[in-house]
Structure formats: C-alpha cells, structure tokens
Design a protein around this motif. Structure first.
Motif, PDB file in Angstrom:
ATOM      1  N   SER A  72       0.822  -1.538  -0.198  1.00 21.85           N
ATOM      2  CA  SER A  72       0.060  -0.412  -0.186  1.00 21.85           C
ATOM      3  C   SER A  72       0.346   1.311  -0.220  1.00 21.85           C
ATOM      4  N   PHE A  73       1.686   1.125   0.826  1.00 20.78           N
ATOM      5  CA  PHE A  73       3.310   2.781   1.037  1.00 20.78           C
ATOM      6  C   PHE A  73       3.613   2.895  -0.951  1.00 20.78           C
ATOM      7  N   LEU A  74       3.915   1.659  -1.550  1.00 22.28           N
ATOM      8  CA  LEU A  74       4.304   1.768  -2.776  1.00 22.28           C
ATOM      9  C   LEU A  74       3.347   2.424  -3.454  1.00 22.28           C
ATOM     10  N   ARG A  75       1.745   1.509  -3.656  1.00 22.63           N
ATOM     11  CA  ARG A  75       1.132   2.174  -4.450  1.00 22.63           C
ATOM     12  C   ARG A  75       0.852   3.735  -4.199  1.00 22.63           C
ATOM     13  N   SER A  76       1.192   4.169  -2.648  1.00 25.44           N
ATOM     14  CA  SER A  76       0.871   5.431  -2.415  1.00 25.44           C
ATOM     15  C   SER A  76       1.759   7.127  -2.560  1.00 25.44           C
ATOM     16  N   LYS A 100      11.353   7.886  -4.278  1.00 20.84           N
ATOM     17  CA  LYS A 100      13.129   7.236  -4.559  1.00 20.84           C
ATOM     18  C   LYS A 100      13.435   6.506  -3.066  1.00 20.84           C
ATOM     19  N   ILE A 101      12.818   5.049  -3.304  1.00 18.85           N
ATOM     20  CA  ILE A 101      12.703   4.023  -2.316  1.00 18.85           C
ATOM     21  C   ILE A 101      13.322   3.420  -1.731  1.00 18.85           C
ATOM     22  N   LEU A 102      14.466   3.201  -0.462  1.00 19.72           N
ATOM     23  CA  LEU A 102      15.210   2.013  -0.371  1.00 19.72           C
ATOM     24  C   LEU A 102      14.553   1.357   0.520  1.00 19.72           C
ATOM     25  N   VAL A 103      14.094   0.183   0.697  1.00 18.57           N
ATOM     26  CA  VAL A 103      13.734  -0.897   1.946  1.00 18.57           C
ATOM     27  C   VAL A 103      14.117  -1.604   1.967  1.00 18.57           C
ATOM     28  N   VAL A 150      10.522 -11.169  -1.868  1.00 19.67           N
ATOM     29  CA  VAL A 150       9.621  -9.910  -1.630  1.00 19.67           C
ATOM     30  C   VAL A 150       9.352  -9.107  -3.179  1.00 19.67           C
ATOM     31  N   TYR A 151      10.771  -9.002  -4.001  1.00 22.56           N
ATOM     32  CA  TYR A 151      11.075  -8.519  -5.720  1.00 22.56           C
ATOM     33  C   TYR A 151      10.095  -9.548  -6.397  1.00 22.56           C
ATOM     34  N   GLU A 152       9.999 -10.572  -6.470  1.00 30.81           N
ATOM     35  CA  GLU A 152       9.355 -12.059  -7.150  1.00 30.81           C
ATOM     36  C   GLU A 152       7.526 -11.723  -7.261  1.00 30.81           C
ATOM     37  N   SER A 153       7.612 -11.661  -5.977  1.00 31.18           N
ATOM     38  CA  SER A 153       6.309 -11.139  -5.410  1.00 31.18           C
ATOM     39  C   SER A 153       5.755 -10.018  -6.360  1.00 31.18           C
ATOM     40  N   PHE A 154       6.490  -8.894  -5.748  1.00 29.49           N
ATOM     41  CA  PHE A 154       5.872  -7.401  -6.089  1.00 29.49           C
ATOM     42  C   PHE A 154       6.096  -7.607  -7.274  1.00 29.49           C
ATOM     43  N   PRO A 180       3.026  -2.805  -9.137  1.00 24.59           N
ATOM     44  CA  PRO A 180       2.839  -2.048  -8.354  1.00 24.59           C
ATOM     45  C   PRO A 180       3.142  -0.685  -8.719  1.00 24.59           C
ATOM     46  N   GLY A 181       3.811  -0.606 -10.407  1.00 24.24           N
ATOM     47  CA  GLY A 181       3.475   0.457 -10.807  1.00 24.24           C
ATOM     48  C   GLY A 181       5.062   2.024 -10.841  1.00 24.24           C
TER      49      GLY A 181
END
Length: 804
Positions: A274-278, A283-286, A297-301, A306-307
């Motif tokens: 939900s955070f990524l969709r918003s 530029k995000i680092l997780v 998580v990378y393969e699933s997303f 997510p866009g």
C-alpha cells in the motif's frame, strides 16, 4: 624554428623539491584551534587543490575542518560523524598529501591501504579518489575480488594506494610474494566499528600482523568504536578522538524526518504494498534482514506490478550484477530498491526520498546507518521503521539511548490493500515462488532467533502461522533449530503428542481439524485441499511410509499377510540373497548351493534363479577367501572380467627395502608398546601438528625473505642503471629517483588496473597488443639500440665475427 616553452624536467624537479620544503613548513605551522571554512585555506599541494576544485569541493564540513589538519600532521585519528557529513574526503586528502610530500614513487611500494567492509563502499571510495587525485602521478588499485588472483598479482606490485576489502587483501598478503608492504605509511579503516566487530576480527588481526608498526592509522565511522582492546589491536599511538556531533541532541541528521509504525507481522507486506502504491513518484530504499526475503518480495511484487521500477540487491549476487544495480538505482529518478544491510553503510545514493526498514534492525547502530542513506549533505529525507508489537518497547528504548527520537504514526486503514489472496494464488501456480516463500519464512525466523537482544526479539511471541499465511504459503515450513526451554520441552514430551510449537512441523499423517470442518460444509476446491496441507517438506504418503520407524515383519510365514503388504506400499523387495540361507556342499572349485529363502517360497525348496535357470553356486578361493555367489547369468559373466573382480581382491601393499634388503610396508604401524610409552595419542598428535606448523612457518619466512631480498637486489640494480643513464635515462620523467606513473584519467595507465569499472576489455587488449609489438621490435633490433647495454652486446658480436 619556434622555441619550446615547456620547462626542462630537471628544473621541474628542483622546483618541486623547493615546493616540498615550503609545503612541509606550512603544514607544521597549522594552528589546530583555528576555524577553517574552505579547502583553499589548507596547506595543500597543487595537484590535490586542483583535483578538489575540479570536483567542485569548496567548503569544509565539520569533520573535515577538524580531521584534515591533524591528518596532515601525521596524527592517528578516531573520527566519528553523522552519516553524509563528508568522512571520505577527511581521510583521502591526508593520504594523497602525505605520499606527495614524501615524493612517493613506484619503487617505494605500497604507501596507503584503505579497508572497507563491503565491495560497494570500496568502489565508491575508489571513485572519489579518482576524482580528487586526477592530477597526481600515483597509481591506485581496487582489490575487492571478482577477478582472478593471477591478474591481480601482475598489477599489485606497482600500486601506491590500494582500496580493498579485508578478505581479498589478506589473501594477497599470504599468497603473493611480490606484494611488499614494508614501507606502508597510512592505514585507513572506513566504517571502523563494522570492520572491528566479530565478523572481521580474525581477518583484521592477520592483516595488522603483516603491516609495519610505524605508520599512521585513521579510523572513521558514524558510530565509532572506543574499545581499548580494538585500539590496542591496531597499535594506535596517542590517537586524536574527533566526534563533531557528540554534543548534538540527535545522532542522525536534523533534516531527517523519522517515524515508526506498529504493524503485526502478518500485515507487513500489505502495508509495504500500500505504501508503494501511494508513493509512485518517489525514490525508495527498503531494508530486509535476509537476502531470501529480498528475493521473494522482489519476485512477488514484480509479478503484481505496483507501478514503480523495482530492483533488488543482496550479498549472494555476482559482483557485476551488484555494480549494475547500484549504478542504476543511483541514476534513477523514481524507483524502489529492496536490499539487505550490504548497502547500509557509507554508500551515497543521490536524492533518496524514503528509507523503509521492513524488518527491525539488530541494534541502534544499524538503524543509524540504514537511515543515513537519505538526508545526506543537509538535504531532506524521510525514514519509517516497521515494528511488530512485541518489538516496540525494547527497540524504542534502545534508540533513545543512542539519542534517536522517533514519532509514532498510524496507517489509514481505508487505503491499505490486502495482497494475501494474490500471493496464495501465485504460490499455488508457481512452485518456484512457493519455494522462495518458504526460504524467506525460514530465514526471517532464524534471523530473529540468532539476535542477542532478547528484550527486543521475542521469537515465541510471534504469530508465525499467520505470517506464513500472509506470504501465501500453505502452512508454516519446518525449521530445524531448538534451544533452551523449548528444546527441552520437546525432548521430554510424550511420543504420541504432536509438537505444539509454531516452528515445528506437524506429523505427515496427521490431519488438521479444518479438514473435517471443510468436509462437513460441502465440496472442497483444489485451493482448499492445498492449503489444508500443513507439512510441505514431505513429498507423498508412500515416502512417509518408507521412512517410518515401524519395521515390517520379515518372516516367510507372513508373506501373504495383507497388513504387511500395506506397510510396504507399492515398493517391494524382489530378491534378497542371504548368506545364512545358503547351505553348500563342496565339489572341486564350485559348490552346489540351495537357493536363498524367499517370501513367496518354502525354506526347504531348492529352485533355480534367473531367467535361464542358472543354478546358484559359490566360488571359493579364486581370488580371496570370500565366497562369490553366482546366482544369475550376469554374475556368471563377472568371472570372465578381471577388472570387475578386482574389488574382491585385497589391495596391494607398497614395500620398501632397508639397507639389509628386508622388505617393509611403506606405512608400517609402530609397535603398540613403544607407541604407548611416548604418551597419550592426543598429546602425540598435538605435538606432531605443532612441530609441523613451526617447520612450515619457518620455511615460509625463509622463502619470503629470499624472495624479498632478490626483489630488493633487482630494484637496486635498476636504480643504479637509471642513475648511470644520466640525462637520457628515465629519471627525468619523475621525481625522487623514481619513474613517473600515468595520471588517473588516462585509460591505459596503471591507476585502477584491478577495477572492473575503470578498465574495459578493449583497453586491455590494446595494451597487450602494444606490449607484444614493443617486444617484437626489441628482438628485431628496432627498439633500445641507443642504450649502452645494447651497444655493448652488438660490439661483442661484431668483434667475434671479425676474429673468425
């Protein structure tokens, strides 16, 4: 004819010598209490000042203002400053200046060694060194692994400055005889607290043993170590401790907005999605706690799209892929990078908007380094920490002790989306993704289990069953570890009781209660049947019967028993030969025997075995005393093959003869009484090992000294030849009696010869081609004819021909 305006090299050398004296005087006159604002106010050499100006470094930061003057004067330094405060220049500038003022050349060997805990950070330091040192004539290299040792050995001896990781440089110190570090002037440890911890302790100790005691040592980190044991290991002499933010109210930059969210473990991926969709225009680092979580998580997303552009980075990737991902993320405008702590320290990614810590960091220092990837150089940044309810109290307390204050925020439930059903559907359709999910679950639980701070990480309180469901898995996988009270309780539990722990798997044949409820409700779908299975490690029912501890009855009387058939399943033994069932009557070389007892035949029956009704017989004395049972045509053919019969023959013994001609085995056992008289076996073993180690160590030292002596002799001869050469020799090209090296920016120079990012394959091939051409010309007499040694050889040849 126009007159050349280029000054003579001799005059350049004399001018430089005068400049070096004046430069030393200016450095010694530095007032350490004076506040300096710009690099132009420091007593720096012209090449360093020009490199800083070309790289647009003008203003001094606080750590640079205090550390660089002390570094120029040769002090040992312990530097601590916030992330993004410019610690890299604080040690690179003194390194270049010290070597410049000592007129360092190629023949002087390695002058500075810079250690980094990760490859990515080492590459970043190397790039900064290239920028500010572009006008120097030193050669520098990057040693981080990923290339063959032989290729690195060929260039290692020509380097003046090395940026490296601890493991790779120790390998060269132990195995490369031409690698000389006796004249090392400066040792730098970037992220020193990470290098000095338990992970690198033995490696750093071994490196320090190779280094000379008289040197300058610089230690820098955002969370500096002050342990007396660490400082003693590095042989620091009256170090200057510089902590520019020790009196500050926070250990993190003031421009960093820090928040935390309390979210249950099963809802973490929903919140992240939900955070990524918003925040698609960010530029995000997780950060995750393990590489397997990053992959899952990378393969699933990536499948759910997510866009926003997604990337992943962890320590198990190859070096080339890691370099590509870091450079791609650094140059991207809007993207999201899933990563482990391999990039948590020192790396400078421009314009990172958000740092998300999905998994709780192991300690407060790790948190400080993670959030340091944003809000660098007084820019704005945001950081969010995801905490499980059991981790909130302990982690917030640990952060407050480090002067880190976080503000609690809440998630808008209306905007949060659940992705559990999508993950379940993908895991059902893609077995590889389900496998990654199982590994991600196991790696997360193990990462929590190994943490030392049990006030923060409470494994027994985590809802692991619900967490496995949130990953789309049909039940929690089995985890093979147990410790303390939990393991003791499992050992003392009755055999008939199934383990109640969430981390232990259910029995293969046990059926969950939900199954009966589902049957009562109505028809079950294939999804229901899959997700009712709890133990995914067991393949099928017949496999569980094979590994069952219930031993089937082997008696012949129960051969037709239906219960035995059910126990054996579809796998059944066709024939088993038993030596106890064979009764023989000897006749010459062959023996007539009765057939072994079978489950489907009476024990007293003598019958033929095999398709051709070959009578079973045993052959004695052919090769050994062991009987060879011949019960089929295939075994009968075995007698005709000497090669196949070798396994029945005793192994040969190698004999040696003494001076009297008596034969002895080469590995003859010692007399038992004589052996016991020498002491216990363990003591003799330890003594033998210690003696061999001392012998090998002494031989290694002798070998290394001989190699170094030969190398020094060759270097002295080369210097003598250069001095005898006069104005026509190579001495004019450099200063201090050495050879001038190629500047940093030239592609076919020695700088960075070990780096994947600096030297392309085309340049390497061009250099090799020029070298082969030069050797060919030299052999043909087209090169080097003006040298005195070449003319003498030609005169000797001509005189010999005339005498004939």
């Amino acid at each position: 004819m126009p007159v050349s305006t280029t000054p003579h090299p001799k005059s350049l050398k004399r001018k430089r010598a005068e400049d070096l004296g004046a430069l030393d005087k200016r450095v010694n006159e530095i007032d350490l209490k004076e506040d300096l604002d710009a690099f132009a106010q420091l007593p720096l050499s012209q090449p360093t000042a020009a490199g800083l100006d070309s790289s647009h470094f003008k203003i001094l930061t606080e750590i640079q203002r205090q550390a660089i003057p002390r570094g120029l004067q040769g002090f040992d330094i312990l530097g601590a400053a916030k992330t993004g405060s410019g610690k890299t220049l604080a040690f690179l500038v003194p390194v270049l200046e010290i070597l410049y003022r000592k007129a360092w050349t190629e023949h002087d060997g390695l002058g500075a060694l810079i250690l980094s805990p990760t490859r990515e950070l080492a590459i970043q330091i190397f790039e900064v060194l290239r920028k500010i040192g572009r006008y120097h004539t030193f050669s520098a290299g990057l040693v981080i692994g990923g290339k063959s040792l032989q290729e690195e050995r060929e260039r290692l001896g020509r380097m003046n400055i090395l940026v490296c990781t601890p493991g790779r440089i120790l390998q060269h110190m132990d195995q490369t005889s031409t690698f000389e570090i006796d004249n090392l002037q400066t040792l730098v440890l970037d992220e020193a607290d990470r290098i000095m911890d338990m992970g690198f302790q033995s490696t750093v100790d071994a490196i320090v043993e190779h280094l000379p005691k008289k040197r300058q040592t610089l230690l820098y980190s955002a969370t500096q170590t002050k342990k007396v044991s660490d400082l003693a290991r590095l042989s620091l002499k009256d170090p200057e401790y510089i902590s520019v933010h020790e009196t500050a109210g926070s250990a993190t930059p003031s421009t960093l907005q820090q928040n935390y969210i309390v979210t249950p473990l099963p809802e973490k991926l929903d919140t992240l999605w939900s955070f990524l969709r918003s925040n698609l225009k960010s530029k995000i680092l997780v950060f995750f706690s393990s590489g397997k979580q990053v992959r899952f998580v990378y393969e699933s997303f990536r499948h759910m799209q997510p866009g926003i552009s997604l990337m992943h980075l962890h320590g198990r990737q190859k070096q080339g892929a890691r370099l590509d991902i870091t450079s791609k993320f650094a140059t991207s405008k809007y993207s999201c990078l899933f990563a482990t702590d391999v990039i948590a320290r020192g790396l400078d990614f421009p314009a990172v908007d958000w740092v998300i810590q999905l998994d709780c960091p192991e300690d407060a220092d790790t948190y400080i380094h993670r959030v340091g990837r944003t809000a660098r150089y007084e820019r704005d940044g945001k950081a969010v920490l995801f905490l499980e309810p059991t981790e909130e109290e302990g982690m917030i307390k640990r952060l407050e002790q480090k002067k880190v204050t976080l503000e609690k925020i809440h998630v808008r439930q209306k905007k949060q989306q659940s992705i559990q059903s999508q993950l379940q559907n993908m895991c059902f359709k893609d077995p590889e993704l389900k496998y990654l999910g199982q590994k991600a679950f196991i790696s997360y639980v193990r990462s929590v289990h190994i943490q030392k701070d049990k006030d923060v990480f409470k494994l027994n309180d985590l809802p692991l069953e619900k967490f496995s469901d949130s990953l789309g898995l049909p039940g929690a996988p089995r985890i093979k570890f147990g410790k303390g009270d939990t393991m003791k309780a499992l050992k003392n539990a009755p055999r008939g009781v199934a383990p109640s722990s969430a981390s232990e798997a259910d029995e293969p044949d046990s059926q969950p209660k939900e199954t009966n409820n589902a049957r009562e409700k109505g028809t079950r779908t294939k999804y229901d049947r899959m997700f009712e299975r709890k133990n995914q490690d067991i393949l099928t029912d017949h496999y569980s019967k094979l590994i069952s501890h219930k031993a089937p009855q082997q008696s012949a009387s129960s051969a037709n028993d239906s219960s035995d058939e059910e126990e054996l399943g579809f796998m059944k033994v066709k024939r088993r030969l038993s030596n106890t069932a064979v009764s023989a009557s000897t006749s010459d070389d062959h023996t007539r025997i009765t057939a072994p007892t079978r489950r489907d035949a009476p024990a007293h029956t003598t019958s033929g075995i095999g398709k051709n009704n070959i009578s079973a017989r045993a052959t004695n004395g052919l090769l050994t005393d062991q009987a060879l049972v011949i019960d089929s045509k295939r075994r009968e053919k075995l007698l005709k093959s000497k090669k196949k019969l070798l396994k029945y023959q005793e192994k040969g013994k190698k004999l040696v003869y003494d001076s009297d001609g008596n034969a002895h085995e080469i590995y003859e056992l010692e007399d038992e009484e004589k052996f016991r008289a020498q002491g216990l076996a363990d003591a003799q073993k330890a003594g033998f090992v210690s003696r061999e180690k001392e012998r090998l160590k002494a031989a290694d030292l002798v070998d290394k000294e001989s190699v170094k002596a030969k190398r020094r002799e060759r270097r002295e001869k080369k210097r003598a030849k250069m001095r005898e050469g006069g104005d026509g020799g190579e001495e004019e090209e450099g200063y201090g009696g050495g050879v001038q090296l190629v500047p940093f920016e030239e592609g076919d120079g020695d700088f960075g010869g070990l780096s994947d990012v600096e030297e392309t394959d085309e340049i390497c091939q061009a250099k090799k081609k020029r070298e082969r051409q030069r050797k060919a010309n030299f052999e043909d007499g087209e090169d080097g004819l003006e040298g005195s040694e070449r003319l003498e050889d030609l005169e000797a040849v001509v005189s010999g021909l005339l005498n004939e």
